[in-house]
Design an enzyme around this catalytic site. Sequence first.
Site, PDB file in Angstrom:
ATOM      1  N   TYR A  49      79.288  58.585  25.332  1.00  8.48           N
ATOM      2  CA  TYR A  49      79.528  59.018  26.719  1.00  8.48           C
ATOM      3  C   TYR A  49      78.474  58.390  27.655  1.00  8.48           C
ATOM      4  CZ  TYR A  49      79.598  62.252  30.738  1.00  8.48           C
ATOM      5  OH  TYR A  49      79.642  62.795  32.004  1.00  8.48           O
TER       6      TYR A  49
HETATM    7  N1  LIG Z   1      80.113  68.517  34.637  1.00  6.51           N
HETATM    8  C1  LIG Z   1      78.984  67.866  34.359  1.00  6.51           C
HETATM    9  O1  LIG Z   1      77.995  68.431  33.882  1.00  6.51           O
HETATM   10  C2  LIG Z   1      78.889  66.396  34.682  1.00  6.51           C
HETATM   11  C3  LIG Z   1      77.610  65.808  34.664  1.00  6.51           C
HETATM   12  C4  LIG Z   1      77.498  64.449  34.929  1.00  6.51           C
HETATM   13  C5  LIG Z   1      78.618  63.700  35.233  1.00  6.51           C
HETATM   14  N2  LIG Z   1      79.851  64.295  35.235  1.00  6.51           N
HETATM   15  C6  LIG Z   1      81.009  63.464  35.547  1.00  6.51           C
HETATM   16  O2  LIG Z   1      81.652  64.004  36.699  1.00  6.51           O
HETATM   17  C7  LIG Z   1      83.045  63.738  36.630  1.00  6.51           C
HETATM   18  C8  LIG Z   1      83.835  65.036  36.809  1.00  6.51           C
HETATM   19  O3  LIG Z   1      83.459  65.928  35.782  1.00  6.51           O
HETATM   20  P1  LIG Z   1      83.902  67.470  35.785  1.00  6.51           P
HETATM   21  O4  LIG Z   1      82.836  68.195  35.084  1.00  6.51           O
HETATM   22  O5  LIG Z   1      84.322  67.859  37.144  1.00  6.51           O
HETATM   23  O6  LIG Z   1      85.166  67.377  34.798  1.00  6.51           O
HETATM   24  P2  LIG Z   1      86.388  68.392  34.586  1.00  6.51           P
HETATM   25  O7  LIG Z   1      86.137  69.686  35.260  1.00  6.51           O
HETATM   26  O8  LIG Z   1      86.648  68.366  33.119  1.00  6.51           O
HETATM   27  O9  LIG Z   1      87.592  67.653  35.360  1.00  6.51           O
HETATM   28  C9  LIG Z   1      88.006  66.388  34.915  1.00  6.51           C
HETATM   29  C10 LIG Z   1      88.947  65.795  35.939  1.00  6.51           C
HETATM   30  O10 LIG Z   1      89.275  64.456  35.542  1.00  6.51           O
HETATM   31  C11 LIG Z   1      90.699  64.339  35.497  1.00  6.51           C
HETATM   32  N3  LIG Z   1      91.060  63.376  34.450  1.00  6.51           N
HETATM   33  C12 LIG Z   1      90.596  63.316  33.171  1.00  6.51           C
HETATM   34  N4  LIG Z   1      91.177  62.296  32.519  1.00  6.51           N
HETATM   35  C13 LIG Z   1      92.007  61.697  33.403  1.00  6.51           C
HETATM   36  C14 LIG Z   1      92.890  60.590  33.311  1.00  6.51           C
HETATM   37  N5  LIG Z   1      93.024  59.865  32.184  1.00  6.51           N
HETATM   38  N6  LIG Z   1      93.617  60.256  34.422  1.00  6.51           N
HETATM   39  C15 LIG Z   1      93.491  60.969  35.573  1.00  6.51           C
HETATM   40  N7  LIG Z   1      92.660  62.013  35.719  1.00  6.51           N
HETATM   41  C16 LIG Z   1      91.937  62.382  34.634  1.00  6.51           C
HETATM   42  C17 LIG Z   1      91.223  65.742  35.205  1.00  6.51           C
HETATM   43  O11 LIG Z   1      92.598  65.857  35.584  1.00  6.51           O
HETATM   44  P3  LIG Z   1      93.526  67.075  35.013  1.00  6.51           P
HETATM   45  O12 LIG Z   1      93.056  68.326  35.721  1.00  6.51           O
HETATM   46  O13 LIG Z   1      94.906  66.697  35.396  1.00  6.51           O
HETATM   47  O14 LIG Z   1      93.284  67.142  33.551  1.00  6.51           O
HETATM   48  C18 LIG Z   1      90.259  66.564  36.066  1.00  6.51           C
HETATM   49  O15 LIG Z   1      90.649  66.539  37.411  1.00  6.51           O
HETATM   50  C19 LIG Z   1      83.292  63.049  35.281  1.00  6.51           C
HETATM   51  O16 LIG Z   1      83.340  61.662  35.482  1.00  6.51           O
HETATM   52  C20 LIG Z   1      82.068  63.438  34.461  1.00  6.51           C
HETATM   53  O17 LIG Z   1      81.787  62.504  33.463  1.00  6.51           O
HETATM   54  C21 LIG Z   1      80.009  65.626  34.966  1.00  6.51           C
END
Ligand SMILES: NC(=O)c1ccc[n+]([C@@H]2O[C@H](COP(=O)([O-])OP(=O)(O)OC[C@H]3O[C@@H](n4cnc5c(N)ncnc54)[C@H](OP(=O)(O)O)[C@@H]3O)[C@@H](O)[C@H]2O)c1
Length: 245
Positions: A154
């Site tokens: 990741y």
């Molecule tokens: N949360 C953390 O601690 C954290 C920390 C650092 C970076 N990030 C980054 O921040 C971003 C958002 O994370 P989050 O925590 O908000 O994630 P999340 O709550 O799991 O939401 C993921 C989102 O991505 C969409 N998605 C996943 N795969 C996809 C695909 N193949 N095509 C289109 N849409 C897709 C999902 O759509 P559906 O709802 O339709 O499934 C959902 O809207 C990510 O890039 C993650 O790596 C997160």
Amino acid sequence: MKLRGQVAIVTGGSRGIGAAVARRLARDGAAVALIYQSNVEAATQVAADIGRHGGRAATFQADVTDEHAVKAAVAQIAAEFGPVNVLAHIAGVFDAAGVGEITRDLFDRQFLINTWSVITTTQATLGHFAPEGGSIINVSTSLVHEPRAGTAVYSASKAALETLTLGFATELGARNIRVNAVAPAITRTDMTADIPQPHLDHERSLTPLGRLAEPDDIADVVAFVASHDARWITGRTLLTDGGRM
Ligand SMILES: NC(=O)c1ccc[n+]([C@@H]2O[C@H](COP(=O)([O-])OP(=O)(O)OC[C@H]3O[C@@H](n4cnc5c(N)ncnc54)[C@H](OP(=O)(O)O)[C@@H]3O)[C@@H](O)[C@H]2O)c1
């Protein structure tokens, strides 16, 4: 209303950080196109909330790893909303695997969704950007600087994303398209919902600001990077981690 009259695309706009970004950009005056993968209910809810608060939003289904689907969605967005000013690429996935457990499937999924998809959405949007330019924002992670056990692939997918950010910024500067990344530490979303409480407590104790991030903490920084206030920032990754690193 720093984005009044502008058009923003937010991938991953159905949940977590992406939903917060969509809401915040709409509050700043942008018309927001949310791209989601499968969670139509959540995406529709976010768009409806924005509409209820006087904003404009619509949802578009596309798997961001499928360049044809993304191209079609972005063309539809541009036809309905007009030229694009902001592309916030927030969609991403996290699959944990220790070094001995990494499989080709896991590697492909992490790099396709977290890295390749930024190429597909950027390419799909380039021909639709407003002539005056715009802002592309990617989401990395603080783990790039300190990968923990099980996060190597990741973290590597996001490290590659940071390099893409820099490379694309170099190429697109002549069109006044800025390309930056925002790098959060643990943020409270579905992605982190399964992390055991003792680990969350430990992370909180190592964070100078004394708490973990909420999606709005990250969305506000994305909105800043999207705005004219950040006009002299490109090719950068903004570590947005409450001082954790
Ligand atoms: N949360 C953390 O601690 C954290 C920390 C650092 C970076 N990030 C980054 O921040 C971003 C958002 O994370 P989050 O925590 O908000 O994630 P999340 O709550 O799991 O939401 C993921 C989102 O991505 C969409 N998605 C996943 N795969 C996809 C695909 N193949 N095509 C289109 N849409 C897709 C999902 O759509 P559906 O709802 O339709 O499934 C959902 O809207 C990510 O890039 C993650 O790596 C997160």
